[in-house]
Design a protein around this motif. Structure first.
Motif, short mmCIF file in Angstrom:
data_model
loop_
_atom_site.label_atom_id
_atom_site.label_comp_id
_atom_site.label_asym_id
_atom_site.label_seq_id
_atom_site.Cartn_x
_atom_site.Cartn_y
_atom_site.Cartn_z
N ILE A 84 -83.51 -22.29 81.96
CA ILE A 84 -84.50 -23.27 81.19
C ILE A 84 -85.44 -22.55 79.98
CG2 ILE A 84 -84.27 -24.88 83.23
CD1 ILE A 84 -86.86 -25.37 83.23
N GLN A 85 -85.53 -21.52 79.92
CA GLN A 85 -86.44 -20.68 78.57
C GLN A 85 -87.88 -21.53 79.05
OE1 GLN A 85 -83.82 -20.46 75.45
NE2 GLN A 85 -82.60 -19.08 76.81
N ARG A 86 -88.10 -22.92 78.76
CA ARG A 86 -88.81 -23.20 78.81
C ARG A 86 -89.37 -25.00 79.66
NH1 ARG A 86 -92.62 -21.21 74.20
NH2 ARG A 86 -93.68 -23.26 74.97
N ARG A 87 -90.74 -24.99 80.72
CA ARG A 87 -90.79 -26.13 81.06
C ARG A 87 -91.97 -27.16 80.55
NH1 ARG A 87 -93.84 -26.26 85.60
NH2 ARG A 87 -95.69 -26.15 83.54
N ALA A 88 -92.03 -27.77 80.36
CA ALA A 88 -92.68 -29.47 79.77
C ALA A 88 -93.26 -29.31 80.74
CB ALA A 88 -92.04 -30.56 79.79
N ARG A 89 -94.69 -29.75 80.45
CA ARG A 89 -96.23 -29.77 81.49
C ARG A 89 -95.65 -31.20 82.04
NH1 ARG A 89 -99.73 -27.62 76.83
NH2 ARG A 89 -99.21 -25.08 77.12
N HIS A 110 -82.18 -29.97 85.93
CA HIS A 110 -81.66 -29.60 85.33
C HIS A 110 -81.73 -27.81 85.10
CE1 HIS A 110 -85.22 -28.91 82.22
NE2 HIS A 110 -85.07 -27.85 81.65
N GLY A 111 -80.77 -27.28 84.87
CA GLY A 111 -80.27 -26.15 85.03
C GLY A 111 -79.05 -25.61 84.79
N TYR A 112 -78.89 -24.14 84.21
CA TYR A 112 -77.60 -24.05 83.63
C TYR A 112 -76.99 -24.00 84.64
CZ TYR A 112 -75.27 -21.68 79.41
OH TYR A 112 -73.91 -21.95 78.42
N LEU A 114 -71.97 -22.84 84.34
CA LEU A 114 -71.08 -22.01 84.06
C LEU A 114 -70.82 -21.92 82.70
CD1 LEU A 114 -68.87 -19.49 84.66
CD2 LEU A 114 -67.25 -21.68 84.20
N TRP A 115 -71.19 -22.91 81.81
CA TRP A 115 -71.16 -23.00 80.62
C TRP A 115 -72.19 -23.30 79.10
CZ3 TRP A 115 -67.15 -19.86 79.58
CH2 TRP A 115 -65.98 -20.13 79.70
N SER A 116 -72.47 -24.20 80.27
CA SER A 116 -74.16 -25.73 80.06
C SER A 116 -75.14 -25.68 80.54
CB SER A 116 -73.72 -26.48 79.27
OG SER A 116 -72.70 -27.47 80.60
N THR A 117 -76.19 -26.71 80.17
CA THR A 117 -76.70 -26.67 80.97
C THR A 117 -76.21 -27.74 81.84
OG1 THR A 117 -79.28 -26.22 79.61
CG2 THR A 117 -79.11 -27.71 81.06
N MET A 118 -77.02 -28.56 83.01
CA MET A 118 -76.87 -28.97 83.39
C MET A 118 -77.84 -30.49 83.81
SD MET A 118 -73.88 -27.57 86.87
CE MET A 118 -75.53 -26.26 87.14
N TYR A 119 -77.43 -31.70 83.49
CA TYR A 119 -78.48 -32.27 83.65
C TYR A 119 -78.14 -33.66 84.94
CZ TYR A 119 -80.46 -30.96 79.09
OH TYR A 119 -80.95 -29.60 78.57
N GLY A 120 -79.24 -34.00 85.47
CA GLY A 120 -79.24 -34.81 86.65
C GLY A 120 -79.84 -35.71 87.58
N PHE A 121 -80.14 -36.26 88.32
CA PHE A 121 -80.87 -36.98 89.57
C PHE A 121 -80.64 -36.37 90.49
CE2 PHE A 121 -80.40 -39.32 85.26
CZ PHE A 121 -81.90 -39.34 84.95
N LEU A 122 -82.04 -36.17 91.51
CA LEU A 122 -82.03 -36.73 92.67
C LEU A 122 -82.93 -37.38 93.46
CD1 LEU A 122 -80.81 -34.35 95.47
CD2 LEU A 122 -82.86 -33.45 95.29
#
Length: 230
Positions: A84-89, A110-112, A114-122
């Protein structure tokens, strides 16, 4: 320019639908705005695990904050398993109450892949460990392979799994093949997706990061210690 407000509204609506769905609150033909009134948006300080009241969860943009050096921190490469490179506080979370107790917690991850960042909810039950649902609302994974993370049948396999072990360590993982029902580890394991190793690795890395101490780990530990009080 004229379409931008409509596009933004549609993006918010799409996320609200996913939050309702993962929390088990979505009703066919239901009014999303009315249904979403059951959901309370709170903001958590990821460094301390505390709720904060001076940031409006309804307008806070975690992605935008992650790009602002005054609102975020660079993730050290050795710790950046999710890419993710940077994490909001601060992070928004979504809660559904039963009286004064929080019955469901919906956490953005969220996390990277194969091709892109995946955004979701748990979504978690009120014990802050039992999985109630998983959904991804944005990704660029290969249809029929990594794109199977969007398949409701695969997502349903997460329900009832335990995120944490008895020591409070995040143990939830997607594995190759199917969990052995006779193994004590099965409660922390989800069936893999054939031919989608890198996407599955991305999902596991996102779980590892966001439910460790740099993500929601401190908040969930504090939540469990306080017995689920809002």
């Amino acid at each position: 320019m004229a379409l931008k407000p409509l596009q933004l509204r549609n993006a918010v609506l799409a996320r609200q639908i996913e939050i309702l769905r993962v929390a088990g609150l979505m009703e066919e033909g239901g009014d999303v705005d009315v249904l979403f009134d059951q959901v309370e948006v709170r903001v958590v300080n990821l460094d301390t695990g505390d709720f904060v009241d001076d940031i409006d969860g309804a307008t806070y943009d975690q992605r935008k904050a992650a790009k602002d050096p005054s609102m975020s921190d660079a993730v050290p490469p050795e710790a950046d398993v999710a890419g993710i490179q940077r994490r909001a506080r601060y992070a928004p979370i979504y809660v559904v109450k039963d009286g004064d107790e929080i019955a469901t917690i919906i956490l953005p991850i969220h996390g990277y892949g194969l091709w892109s960042t995946m955004y979701g909810f748990l979504a978690l039950e009120g014990d802050a460990s039992t999985v109630k649902g998983l959904t991804f609302y944005e990704d660029g994974e290969t249809p029929g392979l990594g794109g199977e993370i969007n398949n409701p049948r695969w997502q349903a396999r997460w329900v009832g799994r335990q995120l944490f072990d008895d020591q409070g360590e995040a143990r939830l993982r997607v594995i190759r093949g199917s969990p052995d029902p006779n193994s004590p580890e099965a409660i922390h394991q989800v069936d893999g997706i054939s031919g989608a190793t890198l996407t599955v690795n991305g999902v596991n890395n996102a779980i590892e990061y966001w439910f460790g101490d740099s993500g929601f780990g401190k908040f969930l530990a504090r939540f469990r210690q306080q017995g689920g009080a809002a």
